[in-house]
Design a protein around this motif. Structure first.
Motif, mmCIF file in Angstrom:
data_model
loop_
_atom_site.group_PDB
_atom_site.id
_atom_site.type_symbol
_atom_site.label_atom_id
_atom_site.label_comp_id
_atom_site.label_asym_id
_atom_site.label_seq_id
_atom_site.Cartn_x
_atom_site.Cartn_y
_atom_site.Cartn_z
ATOM 1 N N ASP A 270 61.216 25.130 -3.992
ATOM 2 C CA ASP A 270 61.188 23.836 -4.670
ATOM 3 C C ASP A 270 61.877 22.735 -3.882
ATOM 4 O OD1 ASP A 270 59.742 24.847 -6.737
ATOM 5 O OD2 ASP A 270 61.433 25.067 -8.100
ATOM 6 N N LYS A 271 62.574 23.085 -2.802
ATOM 7 C CA LYS A 271 63.276 22.080 -2.024
ATOM 8 C C LYS A 271 62.275 21.239 -1.242
ATOM 9 C CE LYS A 271 67.047 21.407 1.123
ATOM 10 N NZ LYS A 271 68.078 21.990 1.959
ATOM 11 N N ALA B 268 59.966 14.225 -0.344
ATOM 12 C CA ALA B 268 60.849 13.261 -1.013
ATOM 13 C C ALA B 268 61.330 12.207 -0.033
ATOM 14 C CB ALA B 268 62.050 13.977 -1.614
ATOM 15 N N THR B 269 61.561 11.015 -0.570
ATOM 16 C CA THR B 269 62.279 9.992 0.182
ATOM 17 C C THR B 269 63.255 9.327 -0.773
ATOM 18 O OG1 THR B 269 62.074 8.263 1.866
ATOM 19 C CG2 THR B 269 60.691 8.020 -0.095
ATOM 20 N N TYR B 270 64.381 8.908 -0.222
ATOM 21 C CA TYR B 270 65.471 8.410 -1.047
ATOM 22 C C TYR B 270 65.813 6.972 -0.687
ATOM 23 C CZ TYR B 270 65.763 13.382 -1.882
ATOM 24 O OH TYR B 270 65.447 14.684 -2.215
ATOM 25 N N ASP C 65 54.643 15.926 -5.426
ATOM 26 C CA ASP C 65 54.254 17.326 -5.544
ATOM 27 C C ASP C 65 52.818 17.506 -5.041
ATOM 28 O OD1 ASP C 65 53.514 19.880 -6.382
ATOM 29 O OD2 ASP C 65 54.534 19.707 -8.305
ATOM 30 N N ALA C 66 52.636 18.305 -3.991
ATOM 31 C CA ALA C 66 51.300 18.500 -3.417
ATOM 32 C C ALA C 66 50.381 19.303 -4.333
ATOM 33 C CB ALA C 66 51.393 19.183 -2.059
#
Length: 160
Positions: free
Chosen positions: A3-4, A23-25, A142-143
């Motif tokens: 899940d990471k 993810a991007t932050y 999420d792909a």
């Protein structure tokens, strides 16, 4: 650890397939461009910093700019099994974080407009967006589903 998510930094890009996540932050004036091939389950994200490579002196990183970053992301997705006819886009960010004057004035809105223009020129339809305003965002894609989960301090969580 499945899940990471794979993390995309500023002016970076990643592509994942099937059950992968990206993810991007801390998207402020930057724009996270999230492309998704819903049929082949290929997801890609680029963290755009500036609207146009034509205004820059240093152009070696295509992911830095809306015009070149969107095209580069599409190329990488195609290499990973995506078909352009199945690709749609969701965009996040482009906020006005600080009151500034000069060349950086309105950079968030200019980034959003440049991303929209780049995607339009590639015939990629934007199906959702969470852009503008005055707060930063972080996003996980999420792909498996193409869904985005967007977190904002003081503004909660949104799913696109």
């Amino acid at each position: 650890m499945a899940d990471k998510p794979v993390v995309v930094g500023i002016a970076e890009m990643e592509v994942v397939r099937d059950s992968g996540k990206i993810a991007t932050y801390a998207l402020g004036s930057c724009v996270g461009v999230c492309l998704y091939d819903y049929k082949n389950k290929v997801a890609g994200m680029v963290h755009i910093l500036l609207p146009s490579s034509s205004d820059a002196i240093e152009r070696s990183n295509p992911c830095k700019f809306a015009d070149s970053g969107c095209k580069y992301l599409m190329q990488r997705m195609l290499l990973n099994g995506a078909r352009q006819s199945f690709v749609t886009a969701k965009i996040v960010g482009g906020a006005t974080m600080f009151a500034v004057k000069g060349p950086m004035q309105g950079i968030g809105d200019r980034n959003v407009q440049a991303v929209k223009q780049a995607l339009h020129s590639m015939n990629v339809r934007i199906i959702a967006e969470d852009t503008g305003d005055r707060y930063g965002r972080s996003v996980v894609m999420d792909a498996a589903t193409g869904k985005l989960t967007i977190h904002s301090v003081g503004h909660g969580t949104v799913t696109l």
